[in-house]
Design a protein around this motif. Structure first.
Motif, short mmCIF file in Angstrom:
data_model
loop_
_atom_site.label_atom_id
_atom_site.label_comp_id
_atom_site.label_asym_id
_atom_site.label_seq_id
_atom_site.Cartn_x
_atom_site.Cartn_y
_atom_site.Cartn_z
N LEU A 29 92.92 25.04 46.09
CA LEU A 29 92.18 24.93 44.83
C LEU A 29 92.79 25.79 43.74
N THR A 30 93.28 26.98 44.09
CA THR A 30 93.89 27.82 43.07
C THR A 30 95.20 27.21 42.58
N LEU A 31 95.92 26.55 43.48
CA LEU A 31 97.13 25.84 43.05
C LEU A 31 96.77 24.79 42.02
N PHE A 32 95.65 24.14 42.25
CA PHE A 32 95.24 23.12 41.30
C PHE A 32 94.90 23.71 39.95
N LEU A 33 94.27 24.88 39.96
CA LEU A 33 93.97 25.54 38.69
C LEU A 33 95.24 25.90 37.94
N CYS A 34 96.28 26.29 38.66
CA CYS A 34 97.55 26.60 37.99
C CYS A 34 98.16 25.35 37.36
N VAL A 35 98.00 24.22 38.03
CA VAL A 35 98.51 22.97 37.44
C VAL A 35 97.76 22.65 36.15
N GLY B 31 88.64 30.47 38.86
CA GLY B 31 88.00 29.42 38.07
C GLY B 31 87.36 29.97 36.81
N LEU B 32 86.69 31.11 36.94
CA LEU B 32 86.02 31.67 35.77
C LEU B 32 87.03 32.19 34.75
N SER B 33 88.14 32.75 35.23
CA SER B 33 89.20 33.17 34.31
C SER B 33 89.76 31.97 33.58
N LEU B 34 89.86 30.86 34.30
CA LEU B 34 90.40 29.67 33.65
C LEU B 34 89.46 29.14 32.59
N VAL B 35 88.14 29.29 32.79
CA VAL B 35 87.19 28.90 31.74
C VAL B 35 87.44 29.72 30.48
N ALA B 36 87.63 31.04 30.66
CA ALA B 36 87.90 31.90 29.51
C ALA B 36 89.21 31.50 28.85
N THR B 37 90.21 31.13 29.67
CA THR B 37 91.49 30.68 29.09
C THR B 37 91.29 29.44 28.24
N LEU B 59 84.38 20.82 25.41
CA LEU B 59 83.42 19.90 26.00
C LEU B 59 83.93 19.29 27.30
N VAL B 60 85.15 18.77 27.27
CA VAL B 60 85.65 17.99 28.40
C VAL B 60 86.31 18.90 29.43
N TYR B 61 87.28 19.70 29.00
CA TYR B 61 88.04 20.48 29.95
C TYR B 61 87.20 21.60 30.54
N ALA B 62 86.69 22.48 29.68
CA ALA B 62 85.92 23.60 30.20
C ALA B 62 84.53 23.18 30.64
N GLY B 63 83.99 22.18 30.01
CA GLY B 63 82.61 21.83 30.27
C GLY B 63 82.39 20.80 31.34
N ALA B 64 83.40 20.00 31.66
CA ALA B 64 83.22 18.99 32.69
C ALA B 64 84.16 19.21 33.86
N ILE B 65 85.44 19.34 33.57
CA ILE B 65 86.43 19.42 34.66
C ILE B 65 86.27 20.73 35.42
N LEU B 66 86.18 21.82 34.69
CA LEU B 66 86.08 23.11 35.39
C LEU B 66 84.72 23.29 36.03
N VAL B 67 83.69 22.70 35.46
CA VAL B 67 82.38 22.77 36.09
C VAL B 67 82.43 22.04 37.42
N PHE B 69 85.08 21.71 39.26
CA PHE B 69 85.81 22.63 40.13
C PHE B 69 84.92 23.70 40.71
N LEU B 70 84.11 24.29 39.84
CA LEU B 70 83.26 25.38 40.31
C LEU B 70 82.20 24.88 41.28
N TYR B 71 81.71 23.64 41.04
CA TYR B 71 80.78 23.05 42.00
C TYR B 71 81.43 22.96 43.38
N VAL B 72 82.66 22.41 43.37
CA VAL B 72 83.34 22.21 44.66
C VAL B 72 83.63 23.54 45.32
N MET B 73 84.00 24.55 44.53
CA MET B 73 84.27 25.86 45.11
C MET B 73 83.02 26.47 45.71
#
Lengths: 100, 171
Positions: A29-35, B31-37, B59-67, B69-73
């Motif tokens: 999953l972290t690899l995916f975040l880097c992509v 994941g949370l760092s990526l939201v801030a990014t 809206l789309v990237y931080a609000g849907a895709i990363l959410v 991701f965080l659900y799955v994590m």
């Protein structure tokens, strides 16, 4: 007016950081975040060039990239969930066989 | 001048949170760092005369895709990855990596100095919704249709991947 060099340097730095992250992390999953981070760096570079050239095509490209990243994220996460059901840890070094 | 300072602020925040993504031990921390990014990248977009894209990014990237991701994590309950700190010669590897990055950045900076710097647009309506949609549904119509096909393919793929699971569980 922000010069184009700085925008490109930012994009380059993000690509470097994300590539290093891609090489050193082990879980899928972290690899995916880097992509996703690499895709964002490409987005920044597209927007910078769109403003430099004066064309809106760069913005259109960014929209398409965001949509593509969404599609790719969905499929990748479905794969990860499927892999988790087999019970093995999600480390890339151990996911070597396509079957199971 | 204000734009310059804001750009430095947002770009340094982007780089710092990107480092946080790769150096975090916990996947949820990444994941949370990526939201801030993504938020700071959205700020950079707004500074670069792309306000609609900034909003869409949040809206789309931080609000849907990363959410997602965080659900799955959260669902998968992954363990921490401590291999980075425990590896031998950790400091040496970091220094070598930073040295390589410095060399590559220096080379890129030398090349970038030769580019003509002035932006050619001073129009205030650049990057607005009207021009963007005119271009997206006008000359980029084929790409638009193709990307909707890609999204359809991904939906079918996801349903197939998870439905196979359910078949096996039932039988």
């Amino acid at each position: 007016m922000i010069p184009l060099q700085q925008v490109l340097m930012l994009s380059f730095t993000l690509v470097l950081i994300a590539t290093v992250g891609l090489c050193i992390r082990r879980d899928a999953l972290t690899l995916f975040l880097c992509v996703e981070l690499i895709l964002n760096a490409a987005n920044i570079s597209f927007v910078g060039f769109a403003r430099h050239v004066g064309n809106v095509q760069g913005h259109v490209a960014v929209l398409l990239i965001i949509a593509l990243a969404a599609a790719e994220a969905a499929v990748g996460l479905a794969l990860v969930i499927r892999l988790k059901k087999t019970g093995q840890p999600l480390l890339v070094e151990e996911l070597t066989e396509l079957k199971n | 001048m204000n734009e310059q300072i804001l750009f430095y602020l947002f770009s340094s925040f982007t780089v710092l949170t990107a480092l946080g993504v790769i150096m975090s031990q916990n996947p949820v921390g990444s994941g949370l760092s990526l939201v801030a990014t993504f938020f700071s990248v959205s700020g950079v977009f707004v500074l670069l005369a792309a306000p609609f894209l900034g909003v869409i990014q949040v809206l789309v990237y931080a609000g849907a895709i990363l959410v997602l991701f965080l659900y799955v994590m959260m669902l998968l309950n992954l363990s921490d990855d401590t291999s980075l700190l425990n590896s031998p010669n950790h400091l040496l590897k970091c220094l070598v990596g930073m040295g390589l990055m410095g060399v590559a950045s220096f080379g890129l900076w030398q090349w970038l100095k030769t580019i003509e710097m002035n932006a050619s647009t001073t129009d205030e309506t650049f990057g607005g919704l009207f021009e963007l949609s005119k271009s997206l549904l006008g000359e980029n119509m084929i790409s638009f249709e193709l990307i909707s096909l890609v999204l359809l393919a991904s939906i079918v793929g996801v349903v197939t991947l998870t439905a196979l699971d359910r078949h096996e569980e039932e039988s």
